[in-house]
Design a protein around this motif. Structure first.
Motif, short mmCIF file in Angstrom:
data_model
loop_
_atom_site.label_atom_id
_atom_site.label_comp_id
_atom_site.label_asym_id
_atom_site.label_seq_id
_atom_site.Cartn_x
_atom_site.Cartn_y
_atom_site.Cartn_z
N ARG A 114 0.83 -1.21 0.00
CA ARG A 114 0.00 0.00 0.00
C ARG A 114 0.86 1.25 0.00
N MET A 115 1.92 1.24 0.80
CA MET A 115 2.81 2.39 0.85
C MET A 115 3.55 2.59 -0.46
N ILE A 116 4.03 1.49 -1.04
CA ILE A 116 4.76 1.58 -2.31
C ILE A 116 3.86 2.13 -3.41
N GLU A 117 2.65 1.60 -3.52
CA GLU A 117 1.72 2.06 -4.56
C GLU A 117 1.29 3.51 -4.33
N GLY A 118 1.29 3.92 -3.07
CA GLY A 118 0.92 5.30 -2.75
C GLY A 118 2.05 6.29 -2.94
N GLY A 119 3.24 5.81 -3.32
CA GLY A 119 4.35 6.72 -3.58
C GLY A 119 5.18 7.06 -2.37
N GLU A 120 5.12 6.22 -1.33
CA GLU A 120 5.90 6.49 -0.12
C GLU A 120 7.41 6.46 -0.44
N ASP A 121 8.17 7.27 0.29
CA ASP A 121 9.61 7.30 0.15
C ASP A 121 10.19 5.95 0.61
N PRO A 122 10.91 5.21 -0.25
CA PRO A 122 11.46 3.91 0.16
C PRO A 122 12.37 4.02 1.38
N ASN A 156 16.65 -12.22 18.02
CA ASN A 156 17.33 -12.53 16.77
C ASN A 156 18.15 -11.32 16.35
N PRO A 157 19.36 -11.16 16.89
CA PRO A 157 20.17 -9.98 16.57
C PRO A 157 20.48 -9.83 15.08
N ASN A 158 20.41 -10.93 14.32
CA ASN A 158 20.66 -10.85 12.88
C ASN A 158 19.61 -9.99 12.16
N ALA A 159 18.44 -9.82 12.79
CA ALA A 159 17.38 -9.01 12.17
C ALA A 159 17.84 -7.59 11.92
N LEU A 160 18.57 -7.02 12.88
CA LEU A 160 19.07 -5.66 12.72
C LEU A 160 20.08 -5.59 11.57
N LEU A 161 20.92 -6.62 11.46
CA LEU A 161 21.90 -6.65 10.37
C LEU A 161 21.20 -6.70 9.02
N LEU A 162 20.16 -7.55 8.91
CA LEU A 162 19.47 -7.68 7.64
C LEU A 162 18.69 -6.40 7.30
N ALA A 163 18.04 -5.79 8.31
CA ALA A 163 17.29 -4.55 8.06
C ALA A 163 18.23 -3.44 7.61
N ASN A 164 19.39 -3.37 8.24
CA ASN A 164 20.35 -2.35 7.85
C ASN A 164 20.90 -2.62 6.45
N ALA A 165 21.11 -3.90 6.12
CA ALA A 165 21.56 -4.26 4.78
C ALA A 165 20.50 -3.90 3.73
N ALA A 166 19.22 -4.09 4.07
CA ALA A 166 18.15 -3.71 3.16
C ALA A 166 18.13 -2.21 2.92
N PHE A 167 18.37 -1.45 4.00
CA PHE A 167 18.45 0.02 3.87
C PHE A 167 19.57 0.38 2.89
N GLY A 216 14.48 -1.78 -5.49
CA GLY A 216 14.62 -1.69 -4.05
C GLY A 216 13.49 -2.33 -3.28
N ARG A 217 12.37 -2.55 -3.95
CA ARG A 217 11.22 -3.18 -3.26
C ARG A 217 11.57 -4.61 -2.83
N ILE A 218 12.53 -5.25 -3.53
CA ILE A 218 12.83 -6.66 -3.26
C ILE A 218 13.56 -6.82 -1.93
N PRO A 219 14.68 -6.10 -1.69
CA PRO A 219 15.29 -6.22 -0.35
C PRO A 219 14.39 -5.74 0.77
N LEU A 220 13.52 -4.77 0.49
CA LEU A 220 12.56 -4.34 1.52
C LEU A 220 11.59 -5.47 1.85
N ALA A 221 11.13 -6.18 0.81
CA ALA A 221 10.22 -7.30 1.04
C ALA A 221 10.94 -8.43 1.78
N GLU A 222 12.21 -8.69 1.41
CA GLU A 222 12.98 -9.73 2.09
C GLU A 222 13.11 -9.42 3.59
#
Length: 424
Positions: A264-272, A291-302, A313-319
């Motif tokens: 919904r955010m992506i289709e609405g034009g939200e800033d990635p 799960n401390p790895n979650a922070l690593l993965l979120a930062n990698a997606a950023f 960029g939608r793909i790493p965000l979805a991952e």
């Protein structure tokens, strides 16, 4: 040139007004107040196109009082004072106060809102404010305390169909044509509960056909619009509602819901980058030490979004979204820092124990700085028990581990070091 359809169809009476039955139906609170002829100042909070301005105009017509309007976008303090002066001169003894309607009142800054207080408090004007934003965030407390707050809802399917059929049959221009509303799912979907948008779409479709006999279908509406104007305002209330649903879906371990709200955010034009920042925050706040790895993965997606751009960029965000939503959850670190901050605010600047202080000069050494400090790496398992908190808090606890695989491991190690200090 003829007025737009939405303006031609603007209701003039309460009976013509569509929707908001919880406020304006028989016996409802706002209708009772209007029928008595005595209204107090109030703020209408709701999405665009649900009739906030129209309702204010109808009330002024019913009460037969002067109606002044200001737009918070274009008006300053001087404009407010000028209107208040005019309202004073137009009021007769024992007559109802003039109505001052302020559209988008949330855009008024503090000084502009302050300039209203006296006139509202003395009854010089009856203020009706309209806002699409949460007033508790945008309207100063003294002004909010002097006003009732009424929440307007997006128009429902039956309300929108009533407006469509009324426009087709009663509008001075559309009633000259033969218009059949064969299908309406698309036009209702695109309107997003906004009456103005609904009528604008109807007018666009009719004008684009340029014929006297028109059959409105979903395909016709979709063809004429050529896009999906989603109800998403990056600066409005919807923005905060959807990001809230996104984060709560991750926290609630529902990857499908989290992906939906992100779409919904992506289709609405939200800033990635906004989405990516929220994922980093969620990884720390909601997944945390489970799960401390979650922070690593979120930062990698950023980082990936910044490097590869959009739309890939939608793909790493979805991952990252799926990984966070399907991870075990812990907010122990989030609670721990808040506990520590609360204790700091309560106790102030307590002294650092002497043995923990650095001693770069001879004088500091003479004063006992660093005296008695035990270097952890000099001891078995790189641990030696000593006091690290100020004397006044030496037994304080801030981190309370939660039960998950990762924190259970951490707790076992900490208990091996400190014994029963970390028993909860």
């Amino acid at each position: 040139m003829s007025e737009p359809l939405a303006e031609r169809m603007r209701p003039r009476t309460l009976d013509e007004y569509v929707g908001q039955k919880h406020l304006l139906g028989e016996g409802a609170v706002l209708r009772r107040m209007i029928e008595t002829g005595h209204i107090s100042s109030f703020i209408l909070w709701g999405p665009p196109g649900v009739g906030k301005t129209t309702l204010a105009q109808i009330i002024a017509n019913i009460l037969k009082v002067p109606f002044y309007t200001l737009s918070a976008v274009t008006s300053g303090v001087k404009d407010v004072r000028d209107v208040i002066d005019r309202a004073k001169s137009s009021r007769f003894f024992n007559s109802a106060s003039p109505i001052l309607f302020i559209d988008e009142i949330h855009r008024f800054n503090k000084s502009q809102q302050d300039s209203l207080l006296g006139a509202v408090e003395r009854g010089v004007v009856t203020l009706i404010g309209a806002t699409t934003e949460n007033p508790s965030f945008e309207v100063i407390r003294p002004l909010l305390s002097r006003c009732q707050l009424y929440v307007l809802k997006s128009l429902e399917k039956d309300d929108l169909l009533e407006l469509l059929n009324r426009a087709i049959s009663k509008d001075i221009e559309l009633s000259k044509k033969s218009i059949q509303l064969k299908e309406y799912a698309a036009i209702l979907r695109y309107s997003g509960g906004d009456a103005r948008k609904l009528l604008n779409i109807l007018e666009l479709v009719v004008e684009a056909e340029g014929a006297d006999n028109i059959v409105i279908t979903d395909q016709l509406v979709e063809t004429r619009l050529q896009q999906n104007p989603l109800a998403y305002d990056k600066d409005g209330e919807m923005h905060y509602d959807i990001i809230s649903a996104f984060i709560k879906s991750i926290r609630g371990s529902d990857p499908d819901a989290a992906l939906y709200w992100m779409a919904r955010m992506i289709e609405g034009g939200e800033d990635p980058q906004f989405i990516a920042r929220r994922l980093v925050i969620s990884a720390s706040e909601d997944i945390g030490l489970a799960n401390p790895n979650a922070l690593l993965l979120a930062n990698a997606a950023f980082d990936a979004v910044m490097k590869i751009g959009w739309p890939e960029g939608r793909i790493p965000l979805a991952e990252a979204t799926v990984y966070l939503a399907s991870s075990p959850k812990s907010n122990s670190a989030y609670l721990a820092i808040d506990n520590a901050l609360s204790k700091v605010r309560e106790t102030g600047n307590l002294q650092v124990p002497l043995h923990l202080r650095n001693a770069p000069t001879g004088l500091m050494k003479q004063l006992g700085y660093s005296d008695g400090y035990k270097y952890s790496h000099d001891y078995p398992d790189h641990f030696i028990e000593q006091q690290y908190l100020p004397d006044e808090l030496k037994s304080a606890r801030f981190w309370h581990p939660q039960h998950n695989v990762m924190e259970d491991k951490q707790v076992n190690w900490i208990k091996r070091c400190w014994g029963n200090r970390f028993d909860d």
